[in-house]
Enzyme design. Structure first.
Site, PDB file in Angstrom:
ATOM      1  N   TYR A 150      53.005   8.097 -15.324  1.00  0.00           N
ATOM      2  CA  TYR A 150      53.311   7.245 -14.170  1.00  0.00           C
ATOM      3  C   TYR A 150      52.081   7.048 -13.290  1.00  0.00           C
ATOM      4  O   TYR A 150      51.710   5.925 -12.950  1.00  0.00           O
ATOM      5  CB  TYR A 150      54.465   7.890 -13.400  1.00  0.00           C
ATOM      6  CG  TYR A 150      54.742   7.360 -12.020  1.00  0.00           C
ATOM      7  CD1 TYR A 150      55.231   6.072 -11.825  1.00  0.00           C
ATOM      8  CD2 TYR A 150      54.558   8.166 -10.912  1.00  0.00           C
ATOM      9  CE1 TYR A 150      55.518   5.603 -10.549  1.00  0.00           C
ATOM     10  CE2 TYR A 150      54.845   7.720  -9.633  1.00  0.00           C
ATOM     11  CZ  TYR A 150      55.324   6.424  -9.462  1.00  0.00           C
ATOM     12  OH  TYR A 150      55.605   5.974  -8.207  1.00  0.00           O
ATOM     13  N   ARG A 167      58.783   7.914  -2.703  1.00  0.00           N
ATOM     14  CA  ARG A 167      60.231   7.674  -2.783  1.00  0.00           C
ATOM     15  C   ARG A 167      60.578   6.288  -2.266  1.00  0.00           C
ATOM     16  O   ARG A 167      61.356   5.556  -2.877  1.00  0.00           O
ATOM     17  CB  ARG A 167      60.985   8.741  -1.976  1.00  0.00           C
ATOM     18  CG  ARG A 167      60.904  10.130  -2.560  1.00  0.00           C
ATOM     19  CD  ARG A 167      61.644  11.134  -1.682  1.00  0.00           C
ATOM     20  NE  ARG A 167      61.046  11.240  -0.363  1.00  0.00           N
ATOM     21  CZ  ARG A 167      60.281  12.246   0.051  1.00  0.00           C
ATOM     22  NH1 ARG A 167      60.042  13.243  -0.751  1.00  0.00           N
ATOM     23  NH2 ARG A 167      59.797  12.263   1.269  1.00  0.00           N
ATOM     24  N   THR A 169      58.591   3.679  -1.995  1.00  0.00           N
ATOM     25  CA  THR A 169      58.011   2.669  -2.885  1.00  0.00           C
ATOM     26  C   THR A 169      58.898   2.438  -4.100  1.00  0.00           C
ATOM     27  O   THR A 169      59.179   1.299  -4.470  1.00  0.00           O
ATOM     28  CB  THR A 169      56.590   3.088  -3.310  1.00  0.00           C
ATOM     29  OG1 THR A 169      55.746   3.069  -2.157  1.00  0.00           O
ATOM     30  CG2 THR A 169      56.030   2.177  -4.372  1.00  0.00           C
ATOM     31  N   HIS A 181      50.576   2.474   1.602  1.00  0.00           N
ATOM     32  CA  HIS A 181      50.898   3.841   2.050  1.00  0.00           C
ATOM     33  C   HIS A 181      51.271   3.843   3.542  1.00  0.00           C
ATOM     34  O   HIS A 181      50.590   4.436   4.375  1.00  0.00           O
ATOM     35  CB  HIS A 181      49.697   4.754   1.792  1.00  0.00           C
ATOM     36  CG  HIS A 181      50.065   6.188   1.600  1.00  0.00           C
ATOM     37  ND1 HIS A 181      50.488   6.693   0.397  1.00  0.00           N
ATOM     38  CD2 HIS A 181      50.073   7.218   2.465  1.00  0.00           C
ATOM     39  CE1 HIS A 181      50.721   7.974   0.520  1.00  0.00           C
ATOM     40  NE2 HIS A 181      50.481   8.321   1.775  1.00  0.00           N
ATOM     41  N   ASP A 236      54.932  10.301   5.407  1.00  0.00           N
ATOM     42  CA  ASP A 236      55.634  11.078   4.386  1.00  0.00           C
ATOM     43  C   ASP A 236      56.638  10.171   3.684  1.00  0.00           C
ATOM     44  O   ASP A 236      57.167   9.226   4.281  1.00  0.00           O
ATOM     45  CB  ASP A 236      56.370  12.263   5.041  1.00  0.00           C
ATOM     46  CG  ASP A 236      57.000  13.182   4.027  1.00  0.00           C
ATOM     47  OD1 ASP A 236      56.384  13.427   2.974  1.00  0.00           O
ATOM     48  OD2 ASP A 236      58.123  13.651   4.284  1.00  0.00           O
TER      49      ASP A 236
END
Length: 149
Positions: A114, A86, A88, A78, A82
């Site tokens: 998912y 997307r 990843t 992470h 922000d």
């Protein structure tokens, strides 16, 4: 879409990792709270992920397995404040693209499956995430084919 923004009095340029912004990130899940990679090691984690991904894509036998692994380690790192999901999915699409497949496409109606598949991959079972990636790809191809009719 927000590509650069102010956080309080500070401007955060696009691409700055949490090492720069010094934000600790947690996510609530059905099983509790998950703490992502500490901000102090995000950049070194990204470097290790990139090195491993390069090695894995060089002699890849299963692009779906490499995409699943890459997706998992980037999601768990992470690295940004922000756009992590997307980014990843975009980066995890590289092994698929190199093998001649389309990029990862997860529709809104796949979202629950998912997220569950990502959790299962975190617990060591990548089969559901690879299947989710494949199913999303198949559905996207079908939607494109429907446009031709």
């Amino acid at each position: 879409m927000v590509t650069a923004r102010f956080h309080g009095p500070y401007y955060i340029p696009p691409g700055d990792t949490r090492t720069i912004t010094r934000h600790t990130v947690y996510a609530g899940t059905s099983t509790g709270r998950v703490k992502f990679c500490p901000y102090s090691v995000v950049d070194s984690e990204l470097l290790a992920i990139c090195r491993s991904a390069k090695a894995l894509t060089t002699n890849m036998t299963n692009p779906f397995a490499v995409a699943s692994w890459l997706h998992l380690v980037l999601a768990r790192c992470h690295p940004f404040d922000d756009g992590n999901g997307r980014m990843t999915r975009l980066v995890a699409s590289i092994p698929l693209l190199l093998a001649g497949y389309p990029p990862i496409s997860i529709s809104l109606n796949q979202r629950g499956v998912y997220f569950q598949a990502v959790n299962e991959a975190y617990n060591g079972n990548h089969d559901p995430l690879m299947q989710c990636i494949f199913d999303g790809m198949k559905a996207a191809i079908e939607r494109v084919e429907d446009l031709e009719d």
